[in-house]
Design an enzyme around this catalytic site. Sequence first.
Site, PDB file in Angstrom:
ATOM      1  N   HIS A  97       0.802  -1.225   0.000  1.00 43.78           N
ATOM      2  CA  HIS A  97       0.000   0.000   0.000  1.00 43.78           C
ATOM      3  C   HIS A  97       0.840   1.282   0.000  1.00 43.78           C
ATOM      4  CE1 HIS A  97      -4.389   1.236   1.138  1.00 43.78           C
ATOM      5  NE2 HIS A  97      -3.982   1.773   0.014  1.00 43.78           N
ATOM      6  N   ASP A 120      -9.523  -0.183   4.220  1.00 44.73           N
ATOM      7  CA  ASP A 120      -8.322  -0.753   4.828  1.00 44.73           C
ATOM      8  C   ASP A 120      -8.629  -1.178   6.266  1.00 44.73           C
ATOM      9  OD1 ASP A 120      -5.549  -1.065   5.756  1.00 44.73           O
ATOM     10  OD2 ASP A 120      -4.996   0.237   4.095  1.00 44.73           O
ATOM     11  N   HIS A 122      -6.310  -0.916   8.364  1.00 38.58           N
ATOM     12  CA  HIS A 122      -5.379  -0.044   9.092  1.00 38.58           C
ATOM     13  C   HIS A 122      -5.555   1.408   8.654  1.00 38.58           C
ATOM     14  CE1 HIS A 122      -3.630  -4.097   8.607  1.00 38.58           C
ATOM     15  NE2 HIS A 122      -3.319  -3.952   9.894  1.00 38.58           N
ATOM     16  N   ASP A 124      -2.762   3.569   7.928  1.00 39.38           N
ATOM     17  CA  ASP A 124      -1.709   3.958   6.978  1.00 39.38           C
ATOM     18  C   ASP A 124      -1.403   5.454   7.051  1.00 39.38           C
ATOM     19  OD1 ASP A 124      -2.000   1.328   6.313  1.00 39.38           O
ATOM     20  OD2 ASP A 124      -2.732   1.665   4.277  1.00 39.38           O
ATOM     21  N   HIS A 137       4.508   1.193   4.308  1.00 43.27           N
ATOM     22  CA  HIS A 137       3.116   1.007   3.874  1.00 43.27           C
ATOM     23  C   HIS A 137       2.105   1.446   4.952  1.00 43.27           C
ATOM     24  CE1 HIS A 137       2.249  -3.419   5.323  1.00 43.27           C
ATOM     25  NE2 HIS A 137       2.898  -2.733   6.227  1.00 43.27           N
ATOM     26  N   ASP A 223      -7.195  -1.787   0.054  1.00 44.17           N
ATOM     27  CA  ASP A 223      -6.240  -2.732   0.621  1.00 44.17           C
ATOM     28  C   ASP A 223      -7.024  -4.007   0.934  1.00 44.17           C
ATOM     29  OD1 ASP A 223      -4.628  -4.192   2.434  1.00 44.17           O
ATOM     30  OD2 ASP A 223      -3.634  -2.357   3.112  1.00 44.17           O
ATOM     31  N   ASP A 225      -6.613  -6.244   2.866  1.00 45.84           N
ATOM     32  CA  ASP A 225      -6.743  -6.625   4.286  1.00 45.84           C
ATOM     33  C   ASP A 225      -7.980  -5.995   4.937  1.00 45.84           C
ATOM     34  OD1 ASP A 225      -6.049  -4.069   5.337  1.00 45.84           O
ATOM     35  OD2 ASP A 225      -3.946  -4.630   5.642  1.00 45.84           O
ATOM     36  N   GLU A 268      -1.790  -5.205  -1.635  1.00 46.94           N
ATOM     37  CA  GLU A 268      -1.480  -6.100  -0.506  1.00 46.94           C
ATOM     38  C   GLU A 268      -1.931  -7.549  -0.680  1.00 46.94           C
ATOM     39  OE1 GLU A 268       0.555  -5.322   1.936  1.00 46.94           O
ATOM     40  OE2 GLU A 268       0.546  -3.117   2.040  1.00 46.94           O
TER      41      GLU A 268
HETATM   42 MN    MN Z   1      -3.169  -0.343   3.762  1.00 46.93          MN
END
Ligand code: MN
Length: 321
Positions: A97, A120, A122, A124, A137, A223, A225, A268
């Site tokens: 990412h 995402d 997360h 980031d 990332h 992303d 994830d 990712e």
């Molecule tokens: Mn990410």
Amino acid sequence: MKNIKVLGIPFDFGQDRIGVRLAPHVLREGKLIARLKDIAKTEDLGDLIFPFKVVENKQDKYIKHSLGAGLGTKTINDRIEEEDLSDSFLLNVGGDHGLALGTVHGLLSHHPEAVVVWADAHGDINTPETSPSGNFHGMPLAFLLGLTQHPHFGWIRRKILPQKLIFFGPRDLDQGEKDIILKHNIQYFSSEDINRLGAKEVIEMALHKADPFGTCPIHLSFDVDVFDQMDIDSTGTKVPHGPKLEELFLMGGVLAETGRLKSMDLVELNPQIGDAASVESSIALVLEFIETTLRQVFHAGKEIKPMPAMFEARTTSGRYL
Ligand SMILES: [Mn+2]
């Protein structure tokens, strides 16, 4: 928009697993281009080649691989800036990412007013100082918002405004990231919010706040994830309690239906993580997400091909699926 352009970006300087480099290749093996050609005229721009060799600079204690990340994102930015996107949807296939610093910065030269949806698990949005890991990332948004500077990123000259950024599905934020999000009043919808309020409602509300006149182009930085860890295995930083599959497909559909979704990062996916069966099903899910979203971009308001049965079993069908 008349056509789709696909850019493979085997960028892996943002973390330590080289498997993310292979994602553009495995997605093409999974007939990505043929599937997109079934939707609209599609041009494969090939994989970006990074024209430098990087020796790890261990003296930089804040950002791992900072030289590669800085030069790599500049290479991505320059490639996207020079591309004619007047009639095209740009699909960027990563890579980790970190590459989104380059893609979003490059896209801002074409769409300066763009709203960025960051799907995402997360945030980031760590600065090099707040990052516990030093992995780049986890930092691209801090650079895109102009919250930090670094000698290897001196090429950066544009930024996005905090009110133009929308987080969809985060559930694993570092304390420093929470502080930044609160301080800058960035729109943030966890899987719990999405579940409670509805994916369609959340996105429509967030878009209205980011762009009250509904005129700005939209970039989706996706992303993989963000998917619940039960739904995808082949990614480096899985997190439980993600949005449901149907909520994520709905989010893509609602963005597509605006007619303003102009570009997407898909990042990712790591085909070196998981056994053969889970790699296969991770790739199938990613391909399905890309195809379903792009089909709705090019056929907004028209009848949409239903999802294959293997996914229908896991989703409830709605207007956008
Ligand atoms: Mn990410």
